[in-house]
Design an enzyme around this catalytic site. Structure first.
Site, mmCIF file in Angstrom:
data_model
loop_
_atom_site.group_PDB
_atom_site.id
_atom_site.type_symbol
_atom_site.label_atom_id
_atom_site.label_comp_id
_atom_site.label_asym_id
_atom_site.label_seq_id
_atom_site.Cartn_x
_atom_site.Cartn_y
_atom_site.Cartn_z
ATOM 1 N N ARG A 131 0.794 -1.229 0.000
ATOM 2 C CA ARG A 131 0.000 0.000 0.000
ATOM 3 C C ARG A 131 0.827 1.279 0.000
ATOM 4 O O ARG A 131 0.265 2.369 -0.044
ATOM 5 C CB ARG A 131 -0.977 -0.011 1.185
ATOM 6 C CG ARG A 131 -1.928 -1.183 1.085
ATOM 7 C CD ARG A 131 -3.157 -1.087 1.940
ATOM 8 N NE ARG A 131 -4.017 -2.200 1.596
ATOM 9 C CZ ARG A 131 -3.937 -3.422 2.144
ATOM 10 N NH1 ARG A 131 -3.058 -3.678 3.087
ATOM 11 N NH2 ARG A 131 -4.731 -4.392 1.746
ATOM 12 N N GLU A 193 -5.645 -14.309 9.387
ATOM 13 C CA GLU A 193 -6.272 -15.559 8.951
ATOM 14 C C GLU A 193 -5.405 -16.768 9.318
ATOM 15 O O GLU A 193 -5.771 -17.905 9.061
ATOM 16 C CB GLU A 193 -6.508 -15.527 7.440
ATOM 17 C CG GLU A 193 -7.856 -14.956 7.043
ATOM 18 C CD GLU A 193 -8.169 -13.598 7.627
ATOM 19 O OE1 GLU A 193 -7.421 -12.646 7.376
ATOM 20 O OE2 GLU A 193 -9.149 -13.479 8.378
ATOM 21 N N ASN A 275 -9.941 -9.350 12.679
ATOM 22 C CA ASN A 275 -10.780 -10.366 13.316
ATOM 23 C C ASN A 275 -10.023 -11.127 14.390
ATOM 24 O O ASN A 275 -8.814 -11.355 14.270
ATOM 25 C CB ASN A 275 -11.274 -11.366 12.265
ATOM 26 C CG ASN A 275 -10.122 -12.096 11.584
ATOM 27 O OD1 ASN A 275 -9.432 -11.511 10.745
ATOM 28 N ND2 ASN A 275 -9.895 -13.341 11.933
ATOM 29 N N ASP A 317 -15.838 -12.180 10.418
ATOM 30 C CA ASP A 317 -14.602 -11.613 9.856
ATOM 31 C C ASP A 317 -14.752 -10.129 9.561
ATOM 32 O O ASP A 317 -14.283 -9.640 8.533
ATOM 33 C CB ASP A 317 -14.151 -12.364 8.587
ATOM 34 C CG ASP A 317 -12.757 -11.927 8.141
ATOM 35 O OD1 ASP A 317 -11.922 -11.649 9.013
ATOM 36 O OD2 ASP A 317 -12.523 -11.854 6.918
ATOM 37 N N ASP A 319 -13.135 -7.435 10.234
ATOM 38 C CA ASP A 319 -11.910 -6.755 10.657
ATOM 39 C C ASP A 319 -12.187 -5.275 10.916
ATOM 40 O O ASP A 319 -12.759 -4.601 10.055
ATOM 41 C CB ASP A 319 -10.831 -6.849 9.573
ATOM 42 C CG ASP A 319 -10.300 -8.264 9.394
ATOM 43 O OD1 ASP A 319 -11.100 -9.207 9.465
ATOM 44 O OD2 ASP A 319 -9.089 -8.409 9.193
ATOM 45 N N TRP A 487 -12.851 -0.631 -4.797
ATOM 46 C CA TRP A 487 -11.692 -1.115 -4.028
ATOM 47 C C TRP A 487 -10.581 -0.059 -4.008
ATOM 48 O O TRP A 487 -9.471 -0.304 -3.589
ATOM 49 C CB TRP A 487 -11.181 -2.436 -4.636
ATOM 50 C CG TRP A 487 -10.661 -3.402 -3.626
ATOM 51 C CD1 TRP A 487 -9.345 -3.770 -3.446
ATOM 52 C CD2 TRP A 487 -11.407 -4.161 -2.662
ATOM 53 N NE1 TRP A 487 -9.250 -4.694 -2.428
ATOM 54 C CE2 TRP A 487 -10.501 -4.951 -1.935
ATOM 55 C CE3 TRP A 487 -12.768 -4.226 -2.335
ATOM 56 C CZ2 TRP A 487 -10.897 -5.803 -0.900
ATOM 57 C CZ3 TRP A 487 -13.166 -5.081 -1.312
ATOM 58 C CH2 TRP A 487 -12.237 -5.849 -0.621
HETATM 59 CA CA LIG Z 1 -9.771 -10.989 8.488
#
Ligand SMILES: [Ca+2]
Ligand SMILES: [Ca+2]
Length: 579
Positions: A131, A193, A275, A317, A319, A487
């Protein structure tokens, strides 16, 4: 207020005054106001993604044309989510597969390239993306997919220092842009994850030496280091086993994978956490702090000043990594966050007190709302995926349809805030998922989910929606729908414009007050990165990275099939007004 540097860093800072092309703490603190450079992810550490520049505006934008384009080259494409940085005539931009380029901003000519040598067996959950970088002194610093931090000389691209964050084989990776604040380099970790332990680390940006670490899973010890590298304990985060049963906190996730923001007025860095691990929430009764939260850390001490948990005992999930953007409203310093769980939260930036919360997507099934008095969600218990041990065979819990889907009302793409309009510009998505729980046990370096899922569309004609949200009323002031899921990050300007990209390949701009699209340009591949703007020699420029990829094609279920016609790429585009 200018923050006092730690004694260690003050010494280092003075010693480096002779270095060239230096980016100083003062310059980083002023980054949002200085329009001639972009020194931080978010165009200022607050992350507002607002530039006061107004040469490009709804009247002049007809003349906005490409100045140059640069290809990341090679055979490595996939998702390109990088935000360019601009300093002293150079652009620093990262590409997929842990690559970074320095370009001549005037011409697009490549000055140098660094390709990090990646080992086999890296485990990024959600594509080989990066990023962006951070600038400090004469260094450009970025994180790599094998969980390292690399600092390069801005002029030559030579490696000045390199530090390992953690073991990539255990599931750790690095994809966020580092944050520089108060003379410290602040980074998070990716890998929620895989049952990693989330944390925030502070280093000396000149050397890479650790200053403190702060775990984001309750029960883990934080540490600090003196200038000789001696480590001492700095207190446990929270209270062991208060919100986690048994040993699950030891592999509790809460990865800080999107990095953080910083406000010099509060002295706090704000990191979101992912998460709790595993996804099966029935294994871990309790709130599971500090997962799915906004965590405010006093950068001088490395202690958590406050936390606000967006999704206690997350089972979807959701997050809570999204950027917490501080801003002024009614004489208060507040922060806004559009969470993956579909709610937009406004918290007091100093105390964390919840000020407002409202949905920014149209379908939310897991909660009916957020109680502003208690700060807790009003859960819909029957919409939590069922306990597998309650079923006849103990292998699959009851499946539920949940919205938003786990890819979120909003995901990694950062929103923007305009002090001119008082609005947040939120790249939202409307989708859901079928989700069910399964038994799971932790195995180092293996996916640790205990859940199965399929992302589903909700509407025929659109998934994405750019929404201008009023943080006082919770109203959608305008929206622009998009067929594919949005996105890309967002940029807003003093020229009354909002820029964002689409997977269909467009960089586009709308009137910030009305949402009317006033300009668009086809970049040749999907845009999943945040646009930026700056000025040089009296001329305003706009840039964006293009290259379709990220989590949607990999995890998107029915949506991935719907958008599988989109082509990959890898380039940066720069635009200016035709004279
Ligand atoms: Ca996640
Ligand atoms: Ca600046």
């Amino acid at each position: 207020m200018r923050l006092k540097l730690l004694p260690l860093l003050l010494t280092v800072g003075l010693a480096s005054m002779t270095a060239q092309a230096t980016v100083t703490d003062q310059m980083i603190e002023n980054d949002a106001k200085t329009t001639g450079d972009i020194l931080s992810w978010g165009l200022g550490t607050q992350g507002q993604r607002y530039s006061p520049l107004k040469q490009i505006n709804p009247k002049s934008i007809d003349r906005l044309v490409p100045a140059w384009s640069f290809s990341f080259g090679g055979e490595k494409q996939r998702g390109q989510q990088s935000q360019p940085l601009i300093h002293k005539g150079k652009m620093f931009v990262t590409g997929s597969y842990s690559r970074i380029y320095a370009l001549d901003v005037a011409t697009g000519k490549k000055l140098w390239k660094y390709e990090h040598r990646l080992p086999d067996g890296i485990m990024p959950c959600c594509d080989v993306i990066n990023r962006g970088a951070a600038l400090y002194d004469n260094l450009v610093i970025f994180m790599t997919l094998d969980a390292q931090i690399v600092a390069l000389d801005q002029n030559t691209g030579d490696v000045v220092w390199k530090e390992k964050i953690d073991n990539y084989a255990d599931g750790y990776s690095g994809t966020a842009a580092p944050l520089i604040a108060g003379g410290l380099l602040l980074t998070g970790v990716s890998g929620g994850e895989f049952g990693v332990v989330g944390r925030v680390e502070a280093r000396n940006p000149k050397t890479g030496q650790l200053v403190w670490t702060r775990p984001t899973v309750e029960g883990h010890m934080g540490y600090k280091w003196d200038d000789k590298g001696n480590r001492t304990e700095n207190g446990i985060s929270g209270t062991t086993n208060k919100t986690w049963p048994g040993d699950l906190w030891k592999t509790g996730g809460a990865a800080t994978w999107l990095g953080g923001t910083f406000d010099s007025k509060t002295g706090l860095a704000y990191f979101g956490s992912g998460n709790p691990a595993p996804w099966n929430s029935h294994l871990r009764k309790g709130d599971n702090l500090f997962s799915c939260s906004t965590i405010a850390i006093d950068i001088k001490t490395g202690q958590i000043k406050w936390h606000y948990q967006n999704t206690p005992n997350d089972g979807w999930d959701y997050d809570g990594v999204n950027e917490f953007i501080t801003y002024d409203q009614d004489g208060r310093r507040l922060g806004g966050k559009a969470d993956r769980n579909g709610f937009f939260y406004v918290n007091d930036a100093t105390t964390g007190q919840l000020v407002n919360a409202f949905p920014f997507v149209k379908k939310v099934t897991w909660a009916t709302g957020i109680d502003l008095k208690t700060g807790r969600p009003n859960f819909v218990p029957e919409n939590r995926p069922g306990d597998p041990t309650a079923g006849a065979d103990g292998k699959k819990g009851q499946s539920v349809f949940a919205a938003p889907g786990f890819l979120g009302g909003k995901n990694q793409m950062p929103m923007a805030y305009s002090p001119d309009t008082g609005l947040f510009y939120v790249p939202a998505n409307e989708w859901g998922m079928e989700i069910w729980n399964e038994p799971v046990t932790y195995k180092k370096g293996a996916a640790y989910l205990g859940a199965g899922f399929t992302i589903k569309t909700l509407n025929e004609d659109y998934i994405g929606a750019m929404r201008a949200m009023d943080p006082k009323t919770g109203k959608i002031v305008w929206e622009v729908k998009n067929n594919a899921p949005l996105w890309s990050g967002v940029l807003t300007t003093g020229g009354n414009l909002v820029f964002w990209g689409t997977p269909e390949g467009y960089l586009q701009a709308a009137d910030a007050k009305t949402g009317k699209i006033v300009w668009k340009f086809q970049t040749g591949s999907g845009v999943v990165a945040p646009p930026v703007t700056w000025e040089q020699n009296g001329q305003q420029f706009v840039a964006v990275v293009s290259g379709w990829g990220g989590a949607v094609p990999l995890w998107g279920g029915d949506v991935a099939k719907k958008v599988n016609y989109l082509e990959q790429g890898g380039s940066v585009w720069v635009f200016k007004l035709l004279k």
